[in-house]
Design a protein around this motif. Structure first.
Motif, PDB file in Angstrom:
ATOM      1  N   LEU A 536       5.467   5.913 -13.012  1.00 39.18           N
ATOM      2  CA  LEU A 536       5.072   5.823 -11.605  1.00 39.18           C
ATOM      3  C   LEU A 536       4.885   7.233 -11.059  1.00 39.18           C
ATOM      4  O   LEU A 536       5.728   8.107 -11.264  1.00 39.18           O
ATOM      5  CB  LEU A 536       6.158   5.112 -10.799  1.00 39.18           C
ATOM      6  N   ASN A 538       3.415   9.265  -7.424  1.00 37.03           N
ATOM      7  CA  ASN A 538       2.780   9.275  -6.100  1.00 37.03           C
ATOM      8  C   ASN A 538       1.822  10.458  -6.001  1.00 37.03           C
ATOM      9  O   ASN A 538       2.242  11.616  -5.997  1.00 37.03           O
ATOM     10  CB  ASN A 538       3.845   9.359  -4.997  1.00 37.03           C
ATOM     11  N   THR A 545       0.486   5.226  -5.078  1.00 42.21           N
ATOM     12  CA  THR A 545       1.189   5.234  -6.358  1.00 42.21           C
ATOM     13  C   THR A 545       0.213   4.941  -7.482  1.00 42.21           C
ATOM     14  O   THR A 545      -0.527   3.949  -7.443  1.00 42.21           O
ATOM     15  CB  THR A 545       2.310   4.182  -6.374  1.00 42.21           C
ATOM     16  N   THR A 559       9.064  10.630  -8.355  1.00 43.58           N
ATOM     17  CA  THR A 559       8.720   9.297  -7.843  1.00 43.58           C
ATOM     18  C   THR A 559       9.665   8.237  -8.406  1.00 43.58           C
ATOM     19  O   THR A 559       9.793   8.103  -9.629  1.00 43.58           O
ATOM     20  CB  THR A 559       7.269   8.924  -8.208  1.00 43.58           C
ATOM     21  N   CYS A 564       7.449   3.558  -3.859  1.00 46.08           N
ATOM     22  CA  CYS A 564       6.180   2.928  -4.263  1.00 46.08           C
ATOM     23  C   CYS A 564       5.956   1.551  -3.636  1.00 46.08           C
ATOM     24  O   CYS A 564       5.080   0.803  -4.067  1.00 46.08           O
ATOM     25  CB  CYS A 564       6.144   2.782  -5.788  1.00 46.08           C
ATOM     26  N   ASN A 597       1.957   3.533   1.460  1.00 53.56           N
ATOM     27  CA  ASN A 597       3.129   3.067   0.709  1.00 53.56           C
ATOM     28  C   ASN A 597       4.408   3.674   1.284  1.00 53.56           C
ATOM     29  O   ASN A 597       4.371   4.461   2.228  1.00 53.56           O
ATOM     30  CB  ASN A 597       2.971   3.340  -0.791  1.00 53.56           C
TER      31      ASN A 597
END
Length: 660
Positions: A536, A538, A545, A559, A564, A597
């Protein structure tokens, strides 16, 4: 719940031994080699709760001072105990007095030889103090000689005798004279029975046969159903109907005797009527004996339990047990489900599923679950439970020393990383746990109806993914597996690569997902189309994400899953916790935009971002799980946009082919 057992001269356990269960978790597993006494623990509890036959240690002396006994330590809800003791205020007060003693027991009062009792007192210190106002801490035991009415308090006999000395006319406990102690033991009346009645203990030994075990009239099945078959039949027949039956039958016999002249129908006791108990027993015998368990297969055919393979029979036992317990409305009983080797005779592809059912039972339904096992694959996936590793040393021909090493599986690896003084599990257990789990995964993705796997870091991720991917769980046999950190995801990925490179017979897919951390970890890629590993991330440019390659790439933005999520729902969930610091941040004008997000929805100072990070570290990290549950609860009430990266993972499992 049961905290532990003080066991004397029972089966393999010669002398006095303290056996830990748990001071906080509802799931406890006993692991170790054959012959170290794992099954004896569950059997001892069956003897204590259900009056099953005693199995005395072969070298035990049955003199007064060495009487075998089983003493159990409990944490019991006061209100539930009040209902069970009903009008017996005297016994309830005795319980309260004993509880007060144990809550604040001075360990210095124990003799130097009271090793096992000292271990217990140290264990009791781990119980959350919040329970002190609402729960009683009690010890209750039965002895081999007088198991019906006599109460055995193990090493605490003399201390409890002293507590009640005045009521007992100055009585002093004498461990060498059981006859003298009888008055003391009988003094507590129904104390033992009340504590036993607090529970419903269901034991499935490894040799349990599904046909016999699942007969509706058996004690275990009635406990699983939460119903007494006898009581149910009485409700159907009713006393009024029984009176009518007796009256009509007596009338019939009277008419018959008039025709017989010099003959009559009588029995030895001159009884005329049948009792309700006699009638219900006949109904049980005739009605239920003609009904046996069958399994409905994929083609909707009924297959007798007798015709199932040994593995299918074992699976049926656990399927039935967990399903019936989940369907119970548990009000006046605390259920303990004890299973000897749940994996016995099972195909390796089915093992994970069996253990997941038992883990869910303990965490979701709050059932205390005790198992013995040789399958260690549950260790990396258990986030709320204890593993007790048993070993023994032969001191001489007649004496054995038992050693319990207990591992709290909640955030176990994270704690090791944070505190170097934490001793890791023995290497052979660590290695076997990964091997067992990987073998189970490989076997499951090769089966006719293959499983798919999403392997992630922690329990909070599982909660989010269970919600967002509920359709896949049902329709695509998806299993979401949290393993306790990115290094564990990496390790499992690397173990899987080699067998997956063979490609033949691989029908399921595996997605390995990790956070973006400052420190890079490397994953083996292999050349299999059935496994993918992503992290994941960002992305500042896209303000969203992304799922990116594990190795290399931009790592500027640490992250985690909490960064997310859907921004609007994230803010709403944060507010629900009523945290002063967080609410101050949320209430500042211009700080929030809900069209992004959960990370990019904030326009706040670095110190405020730090406060939000600290919020998620509360309760030793359990706040993340609490937050995830609340997020899902709110998401079920209102429709929110699904994060794009979730849809991307879902597409991976739906596509027949993909390019890594």
């Amino acid at each position: 719940m049961i905290i532990g057992i003080l066991l004397k001269n029972y089966k393999i356990y010669g002398g006095l031994n303290y056996i830990p269960i748990s001071t906080k978790h509802r799931f406890s597993a006993y692991i170790g080699d054959n012959g170290v006494g794992k099954s004896s623990i569950l059997e001892a509890l069956d003897t204590y709760f259900n009056g099953k036959e005693w199995n005395i240690h072969s070298g035990a002396s049955l003199t007064d001072a060495n009487t075998p006994y089983i003493s159990t330590v409990h944490l019991l809800d006061k209100e539930s105990l009040k209902k069970i003791t009903k009008n017996d205020e005297s016994c309830f007060k005795k319980m309260q007095k004993i509880s007060d003693l144990l809550w604040d027991f001075d360990i210095s009062k124990l003799s130097p030889n009271s090793t096992e009792a000292k271990i217990l007192i140290e264990e009791l210190k781990n119980i959350d103090s919040v329970y002190k106002d609402t729960h009683m801490l009690l010890i209750s035991g039965v002895g081999y000689k007088h198991s019906i009415i006599n109460v055995y308090f193990s090493s605490f006999d003399s201390h409890i005798a002293k507590l009640f000395s005045e009521e007992l006319g100055g009585f002093k406990f004498n461990s060498q004279n059981e006859e003298e102690n009888k008055k003391f033991r009988i003094y507590f009346g129904n104390y033992n029975e009340y504590i036993k009645n607090y529970y419903s203990y269901i034991y499935i030994p490894v040799e349990a046969g599904v046909e016999e075990f699942t007969k509706l009239e058996t004690q275990n099945m009635q406990k699983l159903m939460g119903k007494d078959i006898n009581d149910e039949i009485i409700k159907i027949i009713t006393t009024k109907n029984l009176d009518t039956i007796n009256k009509s039958l007596n009338s019939f016999v009277d008419d018959l005797e008039q025709q017989l002249s010099a003959y009559t129908y009588k029995n030895g006791s001159n009884r005329k009527n049948i009792s309700m108990n006699e009638l219900t027993q006949k109904v049980i015998e005739l009605f239920f004996s003609i009904r046996t368990l069958h399994k409905i297969d994929a083609n909707n055919k009924n297959i007798s339990a007798k015709s199932l393979s040994s593995g299918e029979k074992r699976q049926a036992l656990i399927d039935i047990s967990t399903a019936l317990i989940k369907s119970q409305t548990i009000e006046d009983k605390e259920i303990i489900l004890a299973i000897d080797e749940p994996e016995s005779s099972l195909n390796i592809s089915k093992t994970f599923n069996q253990f997941q059912k038992l883990l869910d039972l303990s965490t979701e339904n709050l059932i205390q679950t005790l198992i013995t096992t040789h399958w260690y694959g549950f260790l990396p996936i258990t986030t709320s439970g204890n593993a007790h590793f048993l070993s023994l040393n032969m001191l001489d021909e007649n004496k054995t020393s038992f050693k319990f090493r207990t591992f709290d599986l909640y955030n176990y690896r994270e704690k090791i990383k944070q505190n170097s003084t934490n001793k890791p599990m023995p290497d052979e257990i660590e290695l076997k746990s990964i091997n067992d789990l990987v073998q189970s995964i490989i076997a499951s993705i090769k089966s006719e109806k293959p499983y798919n796997w999403l392997i992630c870091e922690g329990s909070s991720e599982k909660i989010y993914f269970d919600f967002y991917m509920s359709d896949l769980i049902e329709k695509e046999n998806l299993r979401i597996l949290p393993v306790g950190g990115s290094k564990e995801v990496q390790r499992i990925n690397n173990y899987l690569i080699l067998p997956l490179n063979e490609k033949e017979g691989i029908n399921g897919k595996i997605y390995c997902l990790v956070d973006t951390d400052k420190i890079q970890i490397n994953f083996n890629n292999g050349n299999s189309d059935n496994i993918i590993a992503k992290r994941l991330f960002n992305d500042e440019k896209q303000q969203d994400t992304l799922l990116v390659k594990i190795d290399g790439g931009d790592r500027s933005q640490v992250t985690e899953i909490e960064d997310c999520l859907n921004g609007e729902l994230f803010i709403e969930t944060l507010r629900s916790f009523q945290d002063k610091k967080i609410n101050t941040i949320l209430d500042q004008p211009g700080n929030i935009r809900t069209d992004s997000n959960s990370y990019f929805c904030f326009d706040i100072r670095p110190t405020d971002k730090k406060d939000i990070k600290e919020f998620f570290k509360k309760n030793n990290g359990f706040r993340k799980i609490e937050f995830a549950r609340k997020y899902v609860e709110l998401a079920q009430k209102k429709k929110y946009e699904v994060p794009k990266f979730i849809d991307e993972i879902i597409d991976f499992f739906k596509l027949k082919h993909f390019k890594n």
